[in-house]
Write a protein that holds these residues in place. Sequence first.
Motif, PDB file in Angstrom:
ATOM      1  N   THR A   4      -7.800   2.807  -7.465  1.00 53.65           N
ATOM      2  CA  THR A   4      -9.079   2.766  -6.726  1.00 53.65           C
ATOM      3  C   THR A   4     -10.077   3.979  -7.179  1.00 53.65           C
ATOM      4  O   THR A   4     -11.325   3.450  -7.641  1.00 53.65           O
ATOM      5  CB  THR A   4      -8.774   2.742  -5.080  1.00 53.65           C
ATOM      6  N   SER A  30     -18.230  -7.551  -0.431  1.00 55.55           N
ATOM      7  CA  SER A  30     -16.962  -7.370   0.254  1.00 55.55           C
ATOM      8  C   SER A  30     -15.702  -7.776  -0.349  1.00 55.55           C
ATOM      9  O   SER A  30     -14.646  -7.054  -0.253  1.00 55.55           O
ATOM     10  CB  SER A  30     -17.228  -7.831   1.828  1.00 55.55           C
ATOM     11  N   THR A  31     -15.972  -8.805  -0.927  1.00 56.78           N
ATOM     12  CA  THR A  31     -14.643  -9.478  -1.766  1.00 56.78           C
ATOM     13  C   THR A  31     -14.152  -8.503  -2.938  1.00 56.78           C
ATOM     14  O   THR A  31     -12.916  -8.320  -3.072  1.00 56.78           O
ATOM     15  CB  THR A  31     -14.845 -10.940  -2.295  1.00 56.78           C
ATOM     16  N   ARG A  34     -12.400  -5.384  -1.307  1.00 56.65           N
ATOM     17  CA  ARG A  34     -11.208  -5.555  -0.771  1.00 56.65           C
ATOM     18  C   ARG A  34     -10.083  -5.704  -2.033  1.00 56.65           C
ATOM     19  O   ARG A  34      -8.977  -5.071  -2.178  1.00 56.65           O
ATOM     20  CB  ARG A  34     -10.854  -6.863  -0.082  1.00 56.65           C
ATOM     21  N   LYS A  35     -10.543  -6.207  -3.066  1.00 58.04           N
ATOM     22  CA  LYS A  35      -9.725  -6.339  -4.381  1.00 58.04           C
ATOM     23  C   LYS A  35      -9.352  -4.836  -4.735  1.00 58.04           C
ATOM     24  O   LYS A  35      -8.194  -4.644  -5.241  1.00 58.04           O
ATOM     25  CB  LYS A  35     -10.197  -7.205  -5.428  1.00 58.04           C
ATOM     26  N   LYS A  37      -9.500  -2.045  -3.351  1.00 54.48           N
ATOM     27  CA  LYS A  37      -8.816  -1.326  -2.453  1.00 54.48           C
ATOM     28  C   LYS A  37      -7.611  -1.885  -2.442  1.00 54.48           C
ATOM     29  O   LYS A  37      -6.570  -1.336  -1.391  1.00 54.48           O
ATOM     30  CB  LYS A  37      -9.585  -1.425  -0.770  1.00 54.48           C
ATOM     31  N   ASN A  38      -7.096  -2.702  -3.096  1.00 61.96           N
ATOM     32  CA  ASN A  38      -5.996  -3.271  -3.015  1.00 61.96           C
ATOM     33  C   ASN A  38      -5.298  -4.249  -1.942  1.00 61.96           C
ATOM     34  O   ASN A  38      -4.174  -4.264  -1.376  1.00 61.96           O
ATOM     35  CB  ASN A  38      -4.729  -2.376  -3.270  1.00 61.96           C
ATOM     36  N   LEU A  39      -6.513  -4.696  -1.102  1.00 68.17           N
ATOM     37  CA  LEU A  39      -6.307  -5.285   0.068  1.00 68.17           C
ATOM     38  C   LEU A  39      -6.209  -7.066  -0.094  1.00 68.17           C
ATOM     39  O   LEU A  39      -5.563  -7.779   0.430  1.00 68.17           O
ATOM     40  CB  LEU A  39      -7.256  -5.102   1.110  1.00 68.17           C
ATOM     41  N   SER A  40      -6.683  -7.316  -1.338  1.00 70.45           N
ATOM     42  CA  SER A  40      -6.580  -8.671  -1.872  1.00 70.45           C
ATOM     43  C   SER A  40      -6.135  -8.586  -3.276  1.00 70.45           C
ATOM     44  O   SER A  40      -6.291  -7.624  -4.009  1.00 70.45           O
ATOM     45  CB  SER A  40      -7.982  -9.361  -1.665  1.00 70.45           C
ATOM     46  N   ILE A  70      -1.104   3.529  -5.221  1.00 73.16           N
ATOM     47  CA  ILE A  70      -2.273   3.233  -4.697  1.00 73.16           C
ATOM     48  C   ILE A  70      -3.237   4.398  -4.208  1.00 73.16           C
ATOM     49  O   ILE A  70      -2.548   5.329  -3.553  1.00 73.16           O
ATOM     50  CB  ILE A  70      -1.801   2.396  -3.201  1.00 73.16           C
TER      51      ILE A  70
END
Length: 71
Positions: A4, A30-31, A34-35, A37-40, A70
């Motif tokens: 990140t 926002s998508t 999230r990607k 930040k490794n959330l998606s 991460i």
Amino acid sequence: MVNTNKLRGKIVEQGLTFAKLAQMLGVSPSTLGRKIKNLSAMTLEEVEQIRDFLGIPPSQIMEYFFSEHIR
């Protein structure tokens, strides 16, 4: 996992914002956030597009997109 901090630094280094990069990728900011930040999950196509947009050499792809830690 996406490195990140390193990827965010590269975005800034290239004079881009999350909003502009997201627009280039055809996703919402926002998508993209999230990607990064490794959330998606990020697809390989997205990895390649981001690599191309940011001028990341193929030899450095592991440093940015497949980090063991991460951030």
